[in-house]
Design a protein around this motif. Structure first.
Motif: not given
Ligand code: AMP
Ligand code: MG
Length: 277
Positions: A68, A93-96, A108, A124, A128-129, A132-133, A138
């Motif tokens: 960020d 790309f945000k939270q799915p 996506r 992004r 991210e997968d 953040v995942v 996640l």
């Protein structure tokens, strides 16, 4: 063109972010001194992107990742502005969503890949997968572990179908991030950019660093290399990104397609029509 070689993550090499200086700023000392070169570079990007659009043999995909406040939006604004909006898309790309989560993680992403003639920017991305995942568990490790190979394969297929992929990791220091958060707090016009998670994610800096290093090591390939852009200085980040984009477009050896009509015939016809009034 001096920064590309220096900033690329050589495929197969190991990456220690602690060994990279996020404050590196090349040979310019200040924003003011760097600005003419940035403007010159951007001015050279524009006509090449027009050729990309006209020729429709190549596509360009620029992937932006970074913590960020690293400057992903800033690159879109200050660098991608050089491109004609008609041939360019920017996707964040945000939270799915529930629908996206019900599909494989590339679903996506795939539909926003540029077609021939187009340039696309991912603010992004599929990374991210594995970021953040991974940091937030996640998905189980055995799921995200397989994604590095899946991503390499996906990007290889894209590159074989004419998409040139550039991946920029915008690297700032933890102190620089705090400074930027403070600027946001002090400026009501920027309050909308602040979220709770900005501060909680900051506490996971070490975990993110490990995840970024794994991403850079495992997914910098000859067909889709990562570049680490030292980004404490926004103007250096912009200059480096624009130089690498320019050089990439130049290497495509773009050519305008042959006209689909006989220009001489058209010229004669219209000149004659004009003369005849
Ligand atoms: P921003 O880019 O600041 O608008 O924030 C978007 C948020 O969406 C970030 O916190 C990302 O980490 C999050 N995000 C993006 N992609 C994913 C994903 N595949 N899974 C979970 N969170 C994601
Ligand atoms: Mg954010």
């Amino acid at each position: 063109m001096e920064y590309r070689e220096r900033l690329i993550v050589k495929p197969g090499s190991s990456v220690k972010l602690a060994d990279i200086d996020p404050g590196f700023h090349g040979r310019h000392e200040t924003h003011e001194k760097a600005t003419p070169e940035l403007e010159e570079t951007l001015a050279k990007i524009a006509p090449l992107q027009e050729l990309l659009y006209a020729e429709k043999k190549h596509a360009l995909l620029v992937v932006l990742q970074g913590i960020d406040a690293a400057g992903k939006d800033g690159v879109c604004w200050h660098v991608i502005r050089a491109m004609n909006p008609q041939g360019t898309t920017v996707t964040g790309f945000k939270q799915p969503t529930a629908e996206e989560r019900a599909h494989d993680f590339l679903w996506r992403v795939h539909k926003h890949v540029p077609g021939l003639g187009q340039a696309a920017v991912f603010n992004r991305s599929h990374y991210e997968d594995v970021l953040v995942v991974r940091v937030h568990n996640l998905a189980p490790k055995k799921v995200w572990e397989t994604r590095y190979d899946a991503i390499n394969e996906f990007e290889r297929q894209l590159s074989e179908s004419g998409v040139t992929i550039l991946k920029f990791f915008l690297y700032i220091s933890k102190e620089e991030q705090l400074k930027r958060f403070k600027v946001r707090l002090d400026d009501p016009a920027r309050h909308w950019k602040i979220s709770d998670s900005d501060y909680s994610e900051r506490e996971l800096w070490g975990d993110y660093t490990k995840a970024y290093e794994a991403m850079l090591e495992r997914c910098s390939t000859s067909h889709a290399p990562w570049y680490v852009l030292p980004s404490n200085h926004k103007w250096f980040r912009n200059l480096a990104a624009s130089q690498i984009i320019l050089e990439t477009l130049q290497n495509m050896k773009l050519k305008a397609p042959k006209p689909s009509v006989d220009i001489d015939v058209i010229r004669q016809k219209y000149l004659k029509a004009a003369e005849d009034g």
